[in-house]
Design a protein around this motif. Sequence first.
Motif, mmCIF file in Angstrom:
data_model
loop_
_atom_site.group_PDB
_atom_site.id
_atom_site.type_symbol
_atom_site.label_atom_id
_atom_site.label_comp_id
_atom_site.label_asym_id
_atom_site.label_seq_id
_atom_site.Cartn_x
_atom_site.Cartn_y
_atom_site.Cartn_z
ATOM 1 N N GLY A 1 -0.737 -8.770 -21.148
ATOM 2 C CA GLY A 1 -1.226 -8.648 -19.780
ATOM 3 C C GLY A 1 -1.212 -9.952 -19.021
ATOM 4 N N CYS A 2 -0.332 -10.862 -19.437
ATOM 5 C CA CYS A 2 -0.257 -12.200 -18.852
ATOM 6 C C CYS A 2 1.034 -12.330 -18.053
ATOM 7 C CB CYS A 2 -0.298 -13.259 -19.954
ATOM 8 S SG CYS A 2 0.054 -14.940 -19.402
ATOM 9 N N ALA A 3 0.900 -12.407 -16.745
ATOM 10 C CA ALA A 3 2.059 -12.588 -15.875
ATOM 11 C C ALA A 3 2.329 -14.074 -15.708
ATOM 12 C CB ALA A 3 1.813 -11.943 -14.524
ATOM 13 N N VAL A 4 3.502 -14.511 -16.136
ATOM 14 C CA VAL A 4 3.877 -15.919 -16.021
ATOM 15 C C VAL A 4 4.634 -16.094 -14.710
ATOM 16 C CG1 VAL A 4 5.174 -17.817 -17.035
ATOM 17 C CG2 VAL A 4 3.979 -16.198 -18.511
ATOM 18 N N GLY A 5 4.030 -16.825 -13.779
ATOM 19 C CA GLY A 5 4.627 -17.044 -12.475
ATOM 20 C C GLY A 5 4.488 -18.479 -12.043
ATOM 21 N N PRO A 6 4.349 -18.735 -10.752
ATOM 22 C CA PRO A 6 4.311 -20.110 -10.236
ATOM 23 C C PRO A 6 3.138 -20.938 -10.751
ATOM 24 C CG PRO A 6 4.668 -18.529 -8.459
ATOM 25 C CD PRO A 6 4.312 -17.744 -9.673
ATOM 26 N N GLU A 7 2.040 -20.264 -11.183
ATOM 27 C CA GLU A 7 0.848 -21.018 -11.584
ATOM 28 C C GLU A 7 0.860 -21.459 -13.035
ATOM 29 O OE1 GLU A 7 -2.052 -17.971 -10.312
ATOM 30 O OE2 GLU A 7 -2.855 -19.564 -9.023
ATOM 31 N N PRO B 1 -7.804 -12.568 -14.320
ATOM 32 C CA PRO B 1 -7.507 -13.040 -12.965
ATOM 33 C C PRO B 1 -8.216 -14.375 -12.714
ATOM 34 C CG PRO B 1 -8.220 -10.745 -12.949
ATOM 35 C CD PRO B 1 -8.492 -11.262 -14.317
ATOM 36 N N GLY B 2 -7.516 -15.295 -12.086
ATOM 37 C CA GLY B 2 -8.112 -16.588 -11.765
ATOM 38 C C GLY B 2 -8.163 -17.556 -12.920
ATOM 39 N N GLY B 3 -7.571 -17.179 -14.074
ATOM 40 C CA GLY B 3 -7.647 -18.062 -15.239
ATOM 41 C C GLY B 3 -6.454 -18.961 -15.444
ATOM 42 N N ALA B 4 -5.425 -18.828 -14.619
ATOM 43 C CA ALA B 4 -4.180 -19.559 -14.867
ATOM 44 C C ALA B 4 -4.358 -21.064 -14.838
ATOM 45 C CB ALA B 4 -3.116 -19.139 -13.841
ATOM 46 N N GLY B 5 -5.284 -21.558 -14.016
ATOM 47 C CA GLY B 5 -5.419 -23.000 -13.850
ATOM 48 C C GLY B 5 -6.160 -23.707 -14.959
ATOM 49 N N HIS B 6 -6.887 -22.950 -15.818
ATOM 50 C CA HIS B 6 -7.673 -23.625 -16.858
ATOM 51 C C HIS B 6 -7.509 -23.004 -18.241
ATOM 52 C CE1 HIS B 6 -10.381 -20.291 -15.735
ATOM 53 N NE2 HIS B 6 -10.898 -20.413 -16.942
#
Length: 385
Positions: A82-88, A217-222
């Motif tokens: 369930g992890c979308a790898v995109g720009p972030e 959601p919102g976890g990509a940065g950390h």
Amino acid sequence: MRVSRRLEAVQAPVIPIVGDLLRATPGAISLGQGIVHYGPPPEAVDGLLAFQADPARNKYGPVEGHPALIDALRRKLDVENGCAVGPERRIVVTAGGNMGFLNAVLAIADAGDEVILNAPYYFNHEMALVMTDVRPVLVDTDDDYQLRPDAIRKAITPRTRAVVTISPNNPTGAVYPEAALREVNEICRQAGLYHIHDEAYEYFTYGARPFSPASLPGGAGHTISLYSLSKAYGFASWRIGYMVIPEALFEPVRKIQDTNVICPAVVSQYAAMGALKAGAAYARGFLPGLTEVRETAIRELSALAPRAVFPVTQGAFYFLLRLRSELPPLRIVERLVREHKVAAIPGDAFGQKACSLRVAYGALEKSTAMEGLGRLARGLDLLLR
């Protein structure tokens, strides 16, 4: 002449120590090393043939991994985790899961910083921290080896850089529920910390469902997620893992990896592309046999209570036994090998203060594993009297 003081402080790797005991004891069975008993799928061998078709593939590849393998991993992460790898965020292929962890530590922490490990911990994680002059801060799990988010929150200091979780867990086999991992991830977000989550055993569960914090959601940065092909695809010697990291860490990690390994072995990456075509069904096809061995382990080891006790965890292929003994755990291991021809791993290697042993039941064919478990139960029955 002297060696590095940092390295003098690092614990000796316990697997080779136990390996020396086994080599000195012909006929001994090892319930020590955490590997699987099977090898790669045929599709991995097909990948080697594709590699050989072009002599240019013997040159260095991209530091972060072969684009075709990264694309295959992106699809796998989307469908299975369930992890979308995109720009972030980015995928970086590594020479095994341990390299991914060391990459992460070097990228986020400086000497004197702190990283929280939930104890019992995976010993190579603790070793990597000490090696890099980063202080491991240990937070005990509960009696079932489950996370204690409130204790994690209390352990955070101004020097804390990350919290590490492993699920399914090495060395305990614990599978952390979604709610606990969500809470830890939110603690990290609020405190400005990284959440490093290791999912090397994601396909090895028994009645439980693992959860990937990378899907939040919102976890990509950390959120930093670590994976490995070693267990699922019988790939231990091929040294292929991968990490999913925030975009901000991509250049630091590329610097580290370029200096350390230049690129993951290209021939192994071609084999990995083949293995991924076989998919998760390959590893899950071995679960019925592992389940049978696991049930034998539960039956044999439960009969030792109250001298040896353990929670029946639902993942990986480990149980961590708490022993009622005044003997040092390595001494128990030595006697088990020499007197009963069976080995386990001393629990103090994983940060356990009380006497304990890790039992690994995935590395052997069923009949050998059954024999080893019987020897272990008989040996502990005598040693713990």
